[in-house]
Design a protein around this motif. Structure first.
Motif, mmCIF file in Angstrom:
data_model
loop_
_atom_site.group_PDB
_atom_site.id
_atom_site.type_symbol
_atom_site.label_atom_id
_atom_site.label_comp_id
_atom_site.label_asym_id
_atom_site.label_seq_id
_atom_site.Cartn_x
_atom_site.Cartn_y
_atom_site.Cartn_z
ATOM 1 N N ASP A 215 49.962 33.260 61.306
ATOM 2 C CA ASP A 215 51.132 33.939 61.081
ATOM 3 C C ASP A 215 52.370 33.509 61.289
ATOM 4 O O ASP A 215 53.332 33.903 60.529
ATOM 5 N N VAL A 216 52.569 32.444 62.104
ATOM 6 C CA VAL A 216 53.901 31.945 62.476
ATOM 7 C C VAL A 216 54.340 30.788 61.746
ATOM 8 O O VAL A 216 55.199 29.933 61.494
ATOM 9 N N GLY A 217 53.249 30.332 60.805
ATOM 10 C CA GLY A 217 53.331 29.114 59.763
ATOM 11 C C GLY A 217 52.850 27.774 60.011
ATOM 12 O O GLY A 217 53.304 26.907 59.345
ATOM 13 N N ASP A 218 51.860 27.870 60.779
ATOM 14 C CA ASP A 218 51.214 26.372 61.194
ATOM 15 C C ASP A 218 50.532 26.176 59.789
ATOM 16 O O ASP A 218 49.517 26.805 59.306
ATOM 17 N N PRO A 219 51.009 25.038 59.147
ATOM 18 C CA PRO A 219 50.288 24.488 57.736
ATOM 19 C C PRO A 219 48.858 24.358 57.809
ATOM 20 O O PRO A 219 48.339 24.560 57.105
ATOM 21 N N ALA A 220 48.450 23.603 58.699
ATOM 22 C CA ALA A 220 47.234 23.155 59.083
ATOM 23 C C ALA A 220 45.935 24.360 59.245
ATOM 24 O O ALA A 220 45.183 24.561 58.382
ATOM 25 N N VAL A 221 46.492 25.388 60.108
ATOM 26 C CA VAL A 221 45.721 26.523 60.160
ATOM 27 C C VAL A 221 45.840 27.528 58.994
ATOM 28 O O VAL A 221 44.736 28.198 58.479
ATOM 29 N N ARG A 222 46.966 27.623 58.456
ATOM 30 C CA ARG A 222 47.145 28.257 57.074
ATOM 31 C C ARG A 222 45.986 27.762 55.999
ATOM 32 O O ARG A 222 45.659 28.637 55.336
ATOM 33 N N ALA A 223 45.983 26.575 55.878
ATOM 34 C CA ALA A 223 44.784 26.160 55.045
ATOM 35 C C ALA A 223 43.464 26.588 55.151
ATOM 36 O O ALA A 223 42.820 26.967 54.410
ATOM 37 N N LEU A 224 43.071 26.642 56.502
ATOM 38 C CA LEU A 224 41.947 26.967 56.872
ATOM 39 C C LEU A 224 41.817 28.673 56.535
ATOM 40 O O LEU A 224 40.685 29.102 55.990
ATOM 41 N N ALA A 225 42.820 29.328 56.779
ATOM 42 C CA ALA A 225 42.879 30.861 56.357
ATOM 43 C C ALA A 225 42.844 30.938 54.656
ATOM 44 O O ALA A 225 42.074 31.631 54.466
ATOM 45 N N GLU A 226 43.434 30.318 54.045
ATOM 46 C CA GLU A 226 43.644 30.367 52.683
ATOM 47 C C GLU A 226 42.253 29.877 52.000
ATOM 48 O O GLU A 226 41.618 30.390 50.897
ATOM 49 N N ALA A 227 41.291 28.886 52.689
ATOM 50 C CA ALA A 227 40.027 28.529 52.531
ATOM 51 C C ALA A 227 38.861 29.409 52.886
ATOM 52 O O ALA A 227 37.533 29.084 52.458
ATOM 53 N N GLU A 228 39.363 30.315 53.515
ATOM 54 C CA GLU A 228 38.531 31.472 53.958
ATOM 55 C C GLU A 228 37.411 30.841 54.945
ATOM 56 O O GLU A 228 36.171 31.136 54.785
#
Length: 509
Positions: A215-228
């Protein structure tokens, strides 16, 4: 049939999987444990460089043996360092692997050595120093295994019995430096293999914290969320195969079936938890922005006492809005300004756990600018820390200045977490509280805090009791980490009012 191929971490070998393997077998799965060269497998030949590629070859040999048998679905499990040879091998046999499980392990990238994932900077420095005496990748040089008290430098030992810790120590083997120093090489083929993460919450963040990072914009963790990518949790330290083998076996079976919690990807239509409204309806109030600091002055000429609110983290540098505009911080600042006290929010540069030095300097500089403002009574200032900002409290507990009337902390981290590798740093409030003298400390404790953070709070309170520190605890019933926007209950509102009252009574007095 599902075949679990289990690859252990640094200094360890197939023996650590004994009880977990037995549980998996009893549940109808097949298990193969990989004996890595020098770590339970064959010893390295004299003069041989045992490096990451050596261990990749060890894993490949087991994959190929299993893949040669019909009807086998391979689930490749890498613990700790073991995820590096796992990924290296899976990248070359991507079509043969049904799933990769990262067991309390990071997400290694192409070109990055395993040493980069070691949390303790002192260990990393020791490895580099030892490697200087060898050839490429420290050929022929080994890192001695930890002694019984040294395992915590590699991960939390929470949940390990004395017998398990003794066994881990007795059977540990030296780690060839080449395995830690040779960069991982990936072609990208492994990206097509399904992945599951198993989080040991006694050693690092759980799913809730990962969602905050999304939610705060961490790019690495956002990538994991987008990859489900699905995640599963185990409430234990870094060695679950020894602390809770039955639970680990059940978790691996669930992982093999694709189970787990998937992070919610960033979505403009969804308000992230940290940007939801403050739980108290506080009137809007004009602010004054200067550099990285915002002042919310109260009515009247002053000078007024001040409360400086220090956000947590790490927060990615790309996060927008920045923390000083988050509803929790602005809500508290407006709340105290309405009661005759200058509320202050600021942005500091805690973007990674290695940034505490610069973040602490940012906070100290902001405090001095606030104290120099003619509307502020420089002799009546309080500091209020949140979450990952907690370790900075240590600087203010150590020989606190006379003008500091109170320190407060909401759901704070009060000792470096095991996965941070900062155990020897000065940012350790548990060690600092004995030097706080009579400085009042208001500690707001969330009842549903994550286990690893709650443990630091309890350690702090135990030390505070031992040394007679002046600590007031305000509990938030059923409150979670970040309860001000997550849990708008009457109990949480009451806790906020009590905490604000406790701080203002001290800063005004």
């Amino acid at each position: 049939m599902t075949v679990f191929i289990l690859v252990a971490g640094a200094f360890t070998g197939p023996h650590v999987w004994r009880d977990t393997a037995a549980r998996l077998t009893a549940d109808g799965a097949e298990v193969r444990t990989v004996a890595l060269t020098g770590l339970g497998g064959r010893p390295g030949d004299p003069g041989e460089t045992v490096d990451l590629e050596t261990h990749v070859a060890d894993v490949l040999a087991v994959i190929d043996a299993v893949a040669a048998e019909a009807g086998r679905e391979i689930v490749l499990v890498g613990h700790d360092y073991g995820i590096h040879p796992v990924l290296g091998a899976a990248d070359r046999r991507a079509g043969a692997i049904a799933r990769i499980v990262h067991l309390d392990a990071g997400m290694p990238r192409d070109g990055v050595p395993a040493l980069a994932a070691v949390p303790d900077q002192r260990v990393r420095d020791e490895v580099v120093e030892r490697a200087a005496g060898g050839g490429e990748w420290g050929a022929g040089v080994e890192l001695p295994p930890p002694d019984r008290d040294g395992w915590s430098r590699w991960g939390s030992t929470e949940g390990l019995s004395d017998a398990a810790l003794d066994g881990l120590t007795a059977l540990a083997a030296p780690q060839p430096l080449g395995t830690l120093l040779q960069p991982l090489r990936l072609t990208g083929a492994v990206a097509g293999v399904p992945v599951t993460g198993v989080l040991c919450t006694g050693n690092g963040p759980g799913v809730e914290v990962l969602q905050i990072l999304v939610d705060v914009g961490d790019p690495a963790v956002r990538a994991l969320a987008e990859a489900e990518v699905p995640f599963l949790e185990l409430p234990t330290g870094h060695w679950p195969m020894l602390s809770c083998p039955a639970a680990l076996a059940g978790t691996l079976i669930e992982a093999a079936a694709g189970g787990g919690h998937r992070l919610a990807a960033a979505d403009a239509a969804r308000t992230p938890a940290h940007l939801r409204p403050f739980l108290i309806d506080v009137p809007e109030r004009a602010r004054e922005r200067a550099g990285n600091t915002d002042l919310y002055p109260p009515d009247g000429p002053g000078p007024h006492p001040a409360v400086v609110f220090v956000h947590g983290g790490p927060v990615p540098a790309e996060a927008r809005p920045t923390p000083r505009d988050w509803p929790t911080l602005t809500g508290y600042a407006r709340l105290v300004a309405g009661q005759g006290v200058v509320g202050v929010t600021l942005d500091h540069r805690l973007h990674a756990v290695t940034d505490y030095e610069v973040a602490a300097a940012d906070v100290a500089d902001a405090v001095e600018r606030v104290r120099a403002d003619p509307r502020v009574d420089a002799d009546r200032v309080a500091l209020w820390f949140f979450s990952g900002g907690g370790p900075i409290v240590a600087d203010w507990l150590t020989n606190p200045p006379a003008w500091l009337r109170c320190v407060a902390a909401n759901y704070p981290i009060l000792a470096p977490l095991a996965s941070w590798g900062l155990g020897g740093s000065r940012f350790h409030p548990v060690r600092a509280v004995s030097r706080a003298g009579h400085l009042p400390v208001v500690l707001v404790r969330a009842e549903r805090e994550s286990a690893d953070i709650a443990a630091t709070v309890e350690e702090f309170l135990a030390e505070a009791t031992r040394c007679g520190a002046n600590v007031e605890v305000i509990d938030v019933p059923e409150g979670r980490h970040g309860f001000e926007t997550l849990d708008p209950t009457d109990g949480a509102r009451d806790a906020v009012h009590r905490a604000v009252g406790a701080v203002l009574a001290r800063v005004k007095g």
